[in-house]
Motif scaffolding. Structure first.
Motif: not given
Length: 289
Positions: A100-103, A263-267
């Motif tokens: 998440y930090k990179s995003k 898109i972060d589908w897990t989130a």
């Protein structure tokens, strides 16, 4: 000082190129000139001194942003480089779940620039330029060339198609010498002209054909290919002729695939809000399967 401020009187501000800063924006994110009469009344209530001081503030703010554009670009580059570093070396750290930090850094790059004083438009341009610079993988000679260019030059380069970028490199190269030997100077306006001669698919609109000369058959052919005119044959890779609407849908689908990959589908699966958004178009999503 009094004499200088008089140029910003309520009656004359309407002819000043910066008067639109007082206007609300429409749905196209442009100054809404339907409020022209309201603007006159607003200026009248403010008074000449206040209007003059505000216009001084606008002028100085714009000049400051121009003076420090290079530093702003360097900040955007540093943020993106750090985001890339975190993604490559700390993606699976315990305090960096799902990377998440990179995003966050990538998404917040523009916000950071806005927070230190750049306008939303300028911050967007600087981040867009920085993104292009870190993803286009320029060579050593190109990086050295970039150092001699202003952020405005680099922004125009970031908007170019591959063909336009190659045309620029050819134009700045000395005759009978390779690009790596050194480069001639080029104006921002000239870069814009070249960019318009070789538009990307996203840039082409109905009014974008004007820069092309009727006698330039190669340019005309290129415009027709990009615009996918109904009179032209639109062929798939197998050579089958397609309707223009089908070709447009294929281009949109390609863009959809690119967007879906970001898109972060897990989130998404863990977010009630995201699930609600997807549920609102469940019928449409089912067509994708």
């Amino acid at each position: 000082m009094v004499e200088r401020r008089k140029i910003y009187t309520c009656g004359k501000i309407m002819s000043n190129t910066n008067f639109s800063v007082f206007l609300p924006f429409n749905k196209y994110d442009q100054p809404d000139h339907r409020f022209k009469q309201s603007l006159k009344r607003i200026c009248k209530e403010l008074g000449e001194d206040a209007v003059g001081e505000l216009m001084d503030f606008v002028s100085q703010s714009q000049q400051l942003q121009k003076n420090y554009a290079r530093q702003g670009l360097n900040l955007a580059l540093a943020v993106l480089h750090e985001a890339d570093y975190l993604d490559r070396h700390h993606r699976f750290d315990k305090d960096n779940e799902w990377g998440y930090k990179s995003k966050v850094l990538k998404k917040q790059a523009q916000v950071i620039l806005e927070r230190i004083g750049f306008s939303r438009t300028n911050a967007h341009k600087l981040v867009k330029t920085a993104c292009w610079m870190v993803t286009s993988y320029p060579g050593k000679d190109e990086l050295k060339w970039f150092e001699s260019l202003t952020p405005s030059h680099l922004y125009e380069l970031s908007r170019m198609s591959n063909e336009a970028y190659k045309a620029v490199k050819d134009e700045v190269s000395y005759e009978r010498w390779h690009f790596c030997i050194g480069q001639k100077s080029i104006s921002v306006r000239r870069l814009e002209q070249i960019r318009r001669l070789y538009p990307t698919v996203q840039e082409v609109k109905d009014d974008d054909a004007e820069p092309f000369k009727a006698g330039d058959k190669s340019s005309l052919t290129e415009v027709q290919q990009v615009r996918r005119e109904p009179a032209l044959e639109n062929c798939s890779e197998s050579g089958v002729v397609m309707d223009v609407s089908v070709a447009t849908n294929i281009e949109k689908l390609r863009q959809l695939v690119i967007l879906a990959k970001t898109i972060d589908w897990t989130a998404v699966r863990k977010s009630d809000v995201s699930q609600e958004i997807l549920s609102s178009m469940r019928a449409t999503i089912s067509l994708l399967l």
